[in-house]
Design a protein around this motif. Structure first.
Motif, PDB file in Angstrom:
ATOM      1  N   PHE A 152       0.842  -1.193   0.000  1.00  0.00           N
ATOM      2  CA  PHE A 152       0.000   0.000   0.000  1.00  0.00           C
ATOM      3  C   PHE A 152       0.882   1.248   0.000  1.00  0.00           C
ATOM      4  O   PHE A 152       1.618   1.494   0.965  1.00  0.00           O
ATOM      5  CB  PHE A 152      -0.940  -0.004   1.219  1.00  0.00           C
ATOM      6  N   LEU A 153       0.810   1.993  -1.081  1.00  0.00           N
ATOM      7  CA  LEU A 153       1.623   3.197  -1.241  1.00  0.00           C
ATOM      8  C   LEU A 153       0.814   4.398  -0.779  1.00  0.00           C
ATOM      9  O   LEU A 153       0.363   5.239  -1.569  1.00  0.00           O
ATOM     10  CB  LEU A 153       2.064   3.336  -2.694  1.00  0.00           C
ATOM     11  N   ASP A 154       0.626   4.476   0.529  1.00  0.00           N
ATOM     12  CA  ASP A 154      -0.165   5.566   1.104  1.00  0.00           C
ATOM     13  C   ASP A 154       0.593   6.297   2.209  1.00  0.00           C
ATOM     14  O   ASP A 154       0.002   7.048   2.988  1.00  0.00           O
ATOM     15  CB  ASP A 154      -1.484   5.020   1.668  1.00  0.00           C
ATOM     16  N   GLY A 155       1.902   6.043   2.283  1.00  0.00           N
ATOM     17  CA  GLY A 155       2.708   6.669   3.322  1.00  0.00           C
ATOM     18  C   GLY A 155       2.878   5.813   4.557  1.00  0.00           C
ATOM     19  O   GLY A 155       3.698   6.137   5.423  1.00  0.00           O
ATOM     20  N   SER A 156       2.117   4.720   4.661  1.00  0.00           N
ATOM     21  CA  SER A 156       2.258   3.821   5.814  1.00  0.00           C
ATOM     22  C   SER A 156       3.440   2.882   5.609  1.00  0.00           C
ATOM     23  O   SER A 156       3.946   2.719   4.496  1.00  0.00           O
ATOM     24  CB  SER A 156       0.971   3.015   6.010  1.00  0.00           C
ATOM     25  N   ALA A 157       3.877   2.255   6.675  1.00  0.00           N
ATOM     26  CA  ALA A 157       5.033   1.345   6.608  1.00  0.00           C
ATOM     27  C   ALA A 157       4.595  -0.017   6.085  1.00  0.00           C
ATOM     28  O   ALA A 157       3.732  -0.660   6.698  1.00  0.00           O
ATOM     29  CB  ALA A 157       5.672   1.202   7.975  1.00  0.00           C
ATOM     30  N   PRO A 158       5.148  -0.472   4.967  1.00  0.00           N
ATOM     31  CA  PRO A 158       4.826  -1.820   4.460  1.00  0.00           C
ATOM     32  C   PRO A 158       5.592  -2.867   5.271  1.00  0.00           C
ATOM     33  O   PRO A 158       6.659  -3.343   4.869  1.00  0.00           O
ATOM     34  CB  PRO A 158       5.295  -1.760   3.008  1.00  0.00           C
ATOM     35  N   THR A 159       5.036  -3.239   6.410  1.00  0.00           N
ATOM     36  CA  THR A 159       5.748  -4.075   7.379  1.00  0.00           C
ATOM     37  C   THR A 159       6.217  -5.398   6.779  1.00  0.00           C
ATOM     38  O   THR A 159       7.358  -5.832   7.026  1.00  0.00           O
ATOM     39  CB  THR A 159       4.833  -4.357   8.585  1.00  0.00           C
ATOM     40  N   GLU A 160       5.368  -6.046   5.991  1.00  0.00           N
ATOM     41  CA  GLU A 160       5.731  -7.343   5.427  1.00  0.00           C
ATOM     42  C   GLU A 160       6.942  -7.225   4.507  1.00  0.00           C
ATOM     43  O   GLU A 160       7.888  -8.027   4.574  1.00  0.00           O
ATOM     44  CB  GLU A 160       4.549  -7.941   4.667  1.00  0.00           C
ATOM     45  N   LEU A 161       6.933  -6.203   3.643  1.00  0.00           N
ATOM     46  CA  LEU A 161       8.055  -6.022   2.720  1.00  0.00           C
ATOM     47  C   LEU A 161       9.336  -5.689   3.478  1.00  0.00           C
ATOM     48  O   LEU A 161      10.403  -6.247   3.188  1.00  0.00           O
ATOM     49  CB  LEU A 161       7.728  -4.924   1.717  1.00  0.00           C
TER      50      LEU A 161
END
Length: 385
Positions: A240-249
């Motif tokens: 999700f490219l919304d500024g949140s941290a992509p924890t899984e990646l």
């Protein structure tokens, strides 16, 4: 033929390696000032600057500092004076800690390179792409394929390809690599494929036996692939490219970085140079090196003395054998001279018995002396060798 992954040494978990490019004027002054600043503020213990004997105009900077809990880190930055394509110049950095590297530790690149000062140095050596920024993939398919090939086969960095399911807003265009732990900075390159590049990028990734899910991400295996790499385990279905941290990646990038890395030849050479050519010694290390050299010299001197004594022994034994041979030859000549023309004289039989006795006594002795001389000479050669 290129070495396979099983033929290559893997990077120890105590080691941090990176290769990049810098552009503009020679960076020696900026790096030197950076290290002076850190030393004066006691953020590093010491540093040393030398020339690079392998590259005219190249520079070598060594620095030593403490990581967490007093763990000593030794690092070596080499700047190459030779120009690459576009006028860029290559730099390599090898660092080693006294224990396994931790993600929370500072990136060694940030020790040497100043954050400002007009130097453009945060770029991957193989591709020239930004190390801490978003790198949009080129629109031209041929250029795209060449870039993916260079990323997967010629780079020390970890390359992550992210496909945008839809055009992101301002927050979504922020680099994901900024969220990685400090130790992974300057080791990861983030590629972005636009929504319409989905098929083109997977066509290019086919050369590396990898693919990116629509709206997801994939970590490239590298060449040779890291030990234990699995495409399924190192791809993410949705980012999700919304500024949140992509924890899984982020978690998968960290786990990929921890896999055993079969080092390319130039990376292995950088690590060897760090270990074998290190010059920034503490007083204790200088004393230990001096003691080791003294012990080595003493051992060599002892071997030379032992070899000399063995050569002398061999020479003396050879001379003794020659003397006995001469004595035997003289006695035999006297017997032959006395016996000539006197075959029926009783003296002949007497002299013949003397000759036989000399032969029986001297020959084995001479043979033994010659063999002893040969043995001493052989041992002398083995010692001197």
């Amino acid at each position: 033929m290129p070495k396979s992954s099983t033929d290559r040494p893997t990077a120890p978990d105590t080691v941090w390696l990176a290769a990049g490019r810098h552009s503009g004027p020679a960076p020696q002054n900026a790096v030197r000032e950076r290290l002076r600043e850190l030393k004066s503020s006691e953020r590093i213990q010491d540093f040393l600057e030398t020339g690079d004997a392998t590259v005219p105009g190249g520079h070598v900077f060594e620095a030593r500092w403490f990581a967490a809990d007093g763990v000593t880190v030794r690092a070596r930055l080499v700047t190459d004076a030779r120009e690459e394509v576009g006028g860029d110049r290559r730099w390599t950095l090898a660092a080693e800690a006294e224990r396994a590297w931790e993600e929370a530790w500072q990136s060694p690149a940030e020790v040497f390179w100043p954050a400002d000062g007009g130097l453009d140095w945060e770029r991957d050596a193989a591709t020239g792409l930004r190390l801490r920024d978003v790198n949009p993939l080129p629109k031209d398919d041929a250029v795209l394929r060449r870039l993916i090939k260079d990323s997967g086969r010629h780079s020390w960095s970890i390359h992550v390809v992210v496909h945008e399911a839809m055009t992101p807003d301002r927050e979504g265009r922020l680099p994901l690599v900024r969220l990685l732990p400090p130790a992974l900075r300057h080791r990861v390159v983030e590629h972005r494929a636009s929504p319409e590049q989905y098929h083109a990028v997977n066509w290019a990734l086919g050369d590396l036996d990898a693919s990116v899910p629509r709206g997801g991400a994939v970590i490239l295996p590298g060449t040779p692939a890291r030990v234990g790499y699995d495409p399924e385990d190192h791809s993410v279905r949705s980012v999700f490219l919304d500024g949140s941290a992509p924890t899984e990646l982020l978690d998968k990038v960290a786990r990929f970085a921890a896999l055993p890395w079969p080092m390319p030849d130039d990376a292995a050479a950088a690590l060897t140079a760090l270990r074998k050519e290190w010059r920034l010694l503490t007083l204790e290390e200088e004393l230990a090196r001096a003691r080791a050299q003294a012990a080595s010299y003493a051992e060599a001197l002892e071997a030379m003395t032992r070899s000399r004594d063995l050569y002398r022994e061999a020479t003396e034994l050879a001379h003794a054998a020659l003397a006995d041979m001469e004595e035997f030859r003289d006695a035999a000549s006297a017997v032959r001279a006395a016996a000539e023309g006197q075959d029926r004289n009783p003296l002949t039989k007497t002299l013949q018995r003397v000759s036989d006795t000399l032969r029986a006594r001297r020959a084995p002795r001479v043979e033994a002396q010659v063999e002893a001389a040969r043995d001493s000479l052989r041992r002398a050669r083995e010692t001197s060798g």
